[in-house]
Structure formats: C-alpha cells, structure tokens
Design a protein around this motif. Structure first.
Motif, mmCIF file in Angstrom:
data_model
loop_
_atom_site.group_PDB
_atom_site.id
_atom_site.type_symbol
_atom_site.label_atom_id
_atom_site.label_comp_id
_atom_site.label_asym_id
_atom_site.label_seq_id
_atom_site.Cartn_x
_atom_site.Cartn_y
_atom_site.Cartn_z
ATOM 1 N N UNK A 33 37.764 42.041 69.330
ATOM 2 C CA UNK A 33 38.706 40.964 69.048
ATOM 3 C C UNK A 33 38.825 40.720 67.549
ATOM 4 N N UNK A 34 37.663 40.652 66.889
ATOM 5 C CA UNK A 34 37.656 40.372 65.453
ATOM 6 C C UNK A 34 38.409 41.455 64.693
ATOM 7 N N UNK A 35 38.206 42.721 65.105
ATOM 8 C CA UNK A 35 38.875 43.835 64.429
ATOM 9 C C UNK A 35 40.394 43.714 64.586
ATOM 10 N N UNK A 36 40.837 43.399 65.811
ATOM 11 C CA UNK A 36 42.275 43.265 66.069
ATOM 12 C C UNK A 36 42.881 42.184 65.185
ATOM 13 N N UNK A 37 42.257 41.009 65.240
ATOM 14 C CA UNK A 37 42.778 39.892 64.451
ATOM 15 C C UNK A 37 42.700 40.233 62.963
ATOM 16 N N UNK A 38 41.602 40.874 62.567
ATOM 17 C CA UNK A 38 41.400 41.213 61.154
ATOM 18 C C UNK A 38 42.504 42.117 60.629
ATOM 19 N N UNK A 39 42.833 43.171 61.402
ATOM 20 C CA UNK A 39 43.866 44.117 60.968
ATOM 21 C C UNK A 39 45.202 43.392 60.815
ATOM 22 N N UNK A 40 45.503 42.550 61.816
ATOM 23 C CA UNK A 40 46.768 41.813 61.783
ATOM 24 C C UNK A 40 46.853 40.929 60.547
ATOM 25 N N UNK A 41 45.792 40.155 60.333
ATOM 26 C CA UNK A 41 45.771 39.237 59.193
ATOM 27 C C UNK A 41 45.871 40.027 57.887
ATOM 28 N N UNK A 42 45.191 41.182 57.829
ATOM 29 C CA UNK A 42 45.193 41.976 56.607
ATOM 30 C C UNK A 42 46.610 42.451 56.283
ATOM 31 N N UNK A 43 47.302 42.964 57.295
ATOM 32 C CA UNK A 43 48.653 43.485 57.060
ATOM 33 C C UNK A 43 49.577 42.361 56.567
ATOM 34 N N UNK A 44 49.535 41.245 57.289
ATOM 35 C CA UNK A 44 50.407 40.132 56.922
ATOM 36 C C UNK A 44 50.072 39.648 55.503
#
Lengths: 291, 263
Positions: A33-44
């Motif tokens: 979960x953390x990885x998914x959210x992390x990637x999303x936040x990073x891109x944005x």
C-alpha cells in the motif's frame, strides 16, 4: 462412533508461529500500500514542483505566443474540455444503452458474449490505433478534417468499453428484488429500469464516466491525429484544437520550452484531480440522498 | 349468482380468484400440478405447506410474476373476477395494480418512506400532491404504521426496523388501492410483536379486500385464515374452512403435517 478425524494432539505444530506469519503478512500488505501511494504522490509532486512555479493567472488566461515559448494555454484548456465533452456526450448514451440492453434484455446468450468480448478487445487496443482509425475514418473519409468533432468521436470509441463494462457491472449489482417490487407496483420493464434500476446503479455508472473523462483529458496519441495541433482557439465543433496533453507532448518533444511543458502538465494533473474530486463528491451526496 | 354482496351471509362467498387445473413448470421440473382453488372475495385464504410445496409459485402465478420474471410454463386457467389472466384478458399493469404483492423479506426501495409509498400511484398517473399525501396517510394507517412514521416520512425507508419495513411494504401495496393482496410469508423474519401487528392489519383489511396469505406458520394460518389450503409437493391436498381443517382434516397427510410428523 467413528474416529476418522485426526486428533488435535497428534498434529505437528506449524513451522512458523501464527503470530509471526500474521506480522509478516501485515507488514507486506502495508508495504504494498505504502509503495502504491508513494509512487502516486511522487509523480504528482514531481510534476507540480516543476510546473506550478510557472502557472500564473496569465498562463491560464492567455493564448500561446511564439509556438508556445511564451504566453499561456487558454486555447488548450478550452480544446481539452471541448474534446472531452464531445467524447463523454457520445460515449455515455451509447455505452449505457448497450449495458442496459446486455443486462436487462438478453439472457446471457451468444450475442451478449460476442458484444462483451468485442468490448474487451476494444479496451485493449492501443490508443494510437484509435488515433489512426479516427484519422482515416473521421478526418479523411467523412471529411471532418482535424476537428474537435473528429477528436471527440475518436475518444468516445476509445472510452466506450470502459463505460459499457462499468455500467454493466453497476446495473447487474442492483438487487433483482428491486425490479420485482417495481413490477408488482404496476411498472413495465422499461419503467422499472428507468425509475428503480438506473438510480440505484448511478454511482457505478458515474464511476465509468469519470474514468472515461480521465482517459479523455490525458489522451495524446488518439487526439493528435484527429483533433490536430492548432494553436488557435477552437470555437465550433469543426475547428481544429490542441489539447493540453498534445501541447505538453509537442513542447517537450520539440524542445520548445520545458518550463511551459511542465506548467501545462501541472494544470492537466490538477484538472484531473479537481474533476475526480468533484465527481466523487457529487456521487457521495447523491448516494446519501438515496440510502 | 350474487354479484354485489352485502354484509351478511353472502360476504366472502363471491369468487374473486379461481384457479382451474393449474400446472406450473420451470424447465423440466414441475412445481405445481392440477391445482384447483377458489378464493372468495373479502376473506383471508391461508396457504400452508412445507418448503418446496409450490406455495410461492402459486402466489407468483396469480399476478403472473412467475411467467414474466421466472420464465415459468403455465397450463390451466386463472381468473380474476371471471377474466382469464393466462389469456391476457387483464393488462399486466392493471393486474398488478389490482392484485398487490408483499414478499417474504421486506423489500423497501432505497428512497424515502414517502417516495416508496407514492411509487405505484405515480406510475398509475396520480400527480397532485394532495392526492398523493392522502394515499400515503390512508395506506400507512391501514398498515398500522402511520403513528410510528408520520413525523419522518422523508427519512430513508432503509432506516426502519424489519417489522416496520414489512408494514411499509404492505402500505406500499395498499397505496394502489388493490382488490387482492398476495403475501408470501410476510412474517418469516419478524419478531412476535411485529407479526401480531401485521396480523391485526390483515384481519382488518380483509373486510374490504381479498387476501391470499402464504405462510410457514400453521398457527398464523389458524389465527387469521378464514379458509386454509394445504399444499404438498406441488399438489393441493386439502382446502377447507380454517376451523375444520385444523380440527378435522379429511386427508391423512394434512393430519400428519399438522401434528408435526413432517415439514
């Protein structure tokens, strides 16, 4: 009394204590979960950090100058919304109609399977193929030229499978008892669908439309061949238009202006966030009213 | 034949629904065979029998739901006031308005209490707010629910308790001012007090409308039924006035069922 079941005492203990597997499983799930959210936040964050400093009032309200090196992106914002609106306006009735027909009027027969298979295949076709099809069919054969209409129709066919599948699932998930209640109260099949099934399925149907809007806003390949890349403000449906994602692509690809490219990307990302948030907000209010 | 019964001996003697040699099949499985049944106007006709006896199929055939929704094959004849239902002599929407139905589990629609109640009348063409309001109040009163919900008609029907939801469903059927009410084990999931309220409502309603009550509960059939029909494995075994069926059943199978030897 038969004693075929093994007695608990004779069973060997598990190699790893259940408490340990529990901790490991929970950690792994958390990490995913953390990885998914992390990637999303990073891109944005990446896009916004590079783009936001250049997003000013003028950028949003001015036409581009010097091929996009200066000025703003107002025609692109309008073009994007215009093309997306056409796509949604065409795909929603078509998709919803197909979904209702498949779920309510066919009993899982051959036709249903063929249409569903077709829709699934359509969903897997790369968008550049849609762009090519749109170019040959709408732009050339039907003589629409590069235009908002040609771009919107191409996008409509691209998002159609998504709209159909989500609407179908939503309609299917309405309890069959609701239909029976409607029949026993004197409703025809069509009245039951319109007055009972569709209101209950609306959140699911809207989810599909929102996904479609998201894809339309961000699509590049399918619109560059069909809506064109004109820098002028589109007014009529038959005017060519350049969407924000095409603008970003051209600015970055041709090395025209990276700051302007990132600023465009930032506006696009924010627009998608705002549209999704608004749509889900509306849906939430609607669901509260009905349950 | 007495066509307009007045209160007295003839009340409940006029035939409302007649079932003649009715057979119902789903694909290759026969769920009802050769059923004959006369349902008298303004009476409560209870239908009892173990699971799989065809009670529900009979009920769903009386308003043709079995054919429209379940795809049943039906032979024989069913008449409502002498009109043949299986021959389509009564238009479907009209039939459903004249013959209301309440399901085994409460089925409120996901909308307000008020909107549930006016759903049928609106489809039937009632538009004026005063008319709808009057229908809502009278049907809720008849279902003995008015006092409990009159101050919160705009609350979601899903927020009501199970017993209230079922009475709402009865009220919803009554809002169409039906001549017949079909109830399919309406109290199966309810507590004794809710059950009692529904039974009271039904007894009162039977002065004006014809009620067919499918029930798993023989005691309930004894409490409210004027006549009781016993079904077993798709056949109607016996149909008699309630007091006679429970005290002196003529068929040994009825006796076995009532004394708890099976079912």
């Amino acid at each position: 009394m038969s004693t075929t079941s093994p007695s608990l005492g004779r069973m060997s203990p598990p190699l790893v204590a259940p408490r340990v597997t529990q901790i490991v499983a929970k950690t792994l799930l958390w990490a995913a979960t953390a990885l998914t959210v992390g990637v999303l936040v990073f891109i944005v964050a990446f896009v916004l950090r590079r783009g936001l400093p250049y997003v000013t009032g003028d950028f949003l309200t001015e036409a581009p100058r010097d091929m996009g090196r200066a000025g703003g992106i107002l025609p692109m914002i309008v073009g994007t919304l215009y093309v997306t609106a056409v796509a949604v306006a065409v795909a929603t009735p078509l998709g919803l109609g197909t979904a209702i027909y498949l779920t309510e009027y066919t009993r899982g027969g051959f036709l249903t399977r063929v249409v569903r298979f077709g829709a699934e295949c359509l969903a897997g076709v790369p968008s550049i193929i849609f762009g090519l099809f749109g170019f040959v069919f709408f732009v050339i054969t039907l003589g629409m030229g590069w235009s908002v209409l040609a771009g919107g129709l191409t996008l409509a066919f691209m998002i159609l499978p998504t709209v159909i599948r989500t609407a179908e699932e939503a309609v299917k998930s309405v309890p069959p008892q609701y239909r029976e209640v409607a029949y026993t109260l004197g409703a025809s099949k069509w009245q039951a669908i319109v007055k009972v099934v569709l209101p209950s399925a609306l959140p699911g149907i809207l989810t599909g439309i929102i996904l479609g809007i998201g894809r339309s806003l961000s699509e590049t390949a399918a619109v560059i061949f069909t809506a064109g890349s004109s820098l002028k403000m589109p007014v009529s449906l038959f005017d060519p238009a350049r969407t924000m994602s095409v603008h970003f692509y051209l600015l970055a690809r041709e090395g025209i202006s990276m700051p302007k490219a990132y600023a465009t990307a930032a506006v696009l990302v924010l627009a998608i966030l705002v549209i999704n948030a608004t749509a889900y907000g509306l849906m939430h209010r609607f669901m509260k009213r009905f349950s | 034949m007495i066509d307009a019964p007045y209160r007295g001996a003839e009340v409940g003697e006029r035939t409302k629904i007649e079932v003649v040699d009715l057979s119902v099949r789903y694909g290759s499985s026969v769920v009802l065979r050769g059923v004959n049944l006369r349902i008298r106007e303004r009476s409560i006709h209870a239908i009892i029998g173990p699971a799989g006896s065809g009670k529900t199929s009979l009920l769903r055939t009386l308003n043709l739901l079995a054919i429209e929704v379940d795809g049943a094959r039906v032979d024989g004849a069913v008449t409502l006031d002498g009109k043949h239902l299986l021959l389509g002599e009564v238009p479907l929407a009209q039939l459903r308005r004249r013959v209301g139905m309440v399901f085994a589990s409460p089925q409120p629609l996901p909308r307000s209490i008020y909107e549930n109640l006016v759903f049928g009348p609106r489809l039937a063409g009632v538009r004026k707010r005063v008319d709808l309001d009057a229908l809502v109040e009278s049907s809720l009163r008849q279902a003995q629910l008015w006092d409990e919900v009159k101050d919160r008609l705009d609350v979601s029907a899903l927020k009501l308790s199970g017993g209230q939801q079922q009475r709402l469903c009865i009220a919803r059927a009554l809002a169409l001012q039906p001549e017949v009410l079909l109830l399919d084990e309406p109290c199966s999931g309810l507590d004794p007090i809710s059950t009692l309220k529904i039974e009271e409502a039904l007894t009162e309603l039977s002065e004006r409308i014809t009620i067919v009550l499918v029930t798993n509960n023989t005691k309930q059939a004894a409490r409210v039924g004027d006549r009781v029909a016993f079904f077993l494995l798709g056949e109607m075994v016996e149909d008699a006035p309630a007091d006679r069926l429970f005290t002196a059943p003529s068929d040994p199978r009825t006796n076995d069922y009532l004394s708890g030897r099976f079912g």
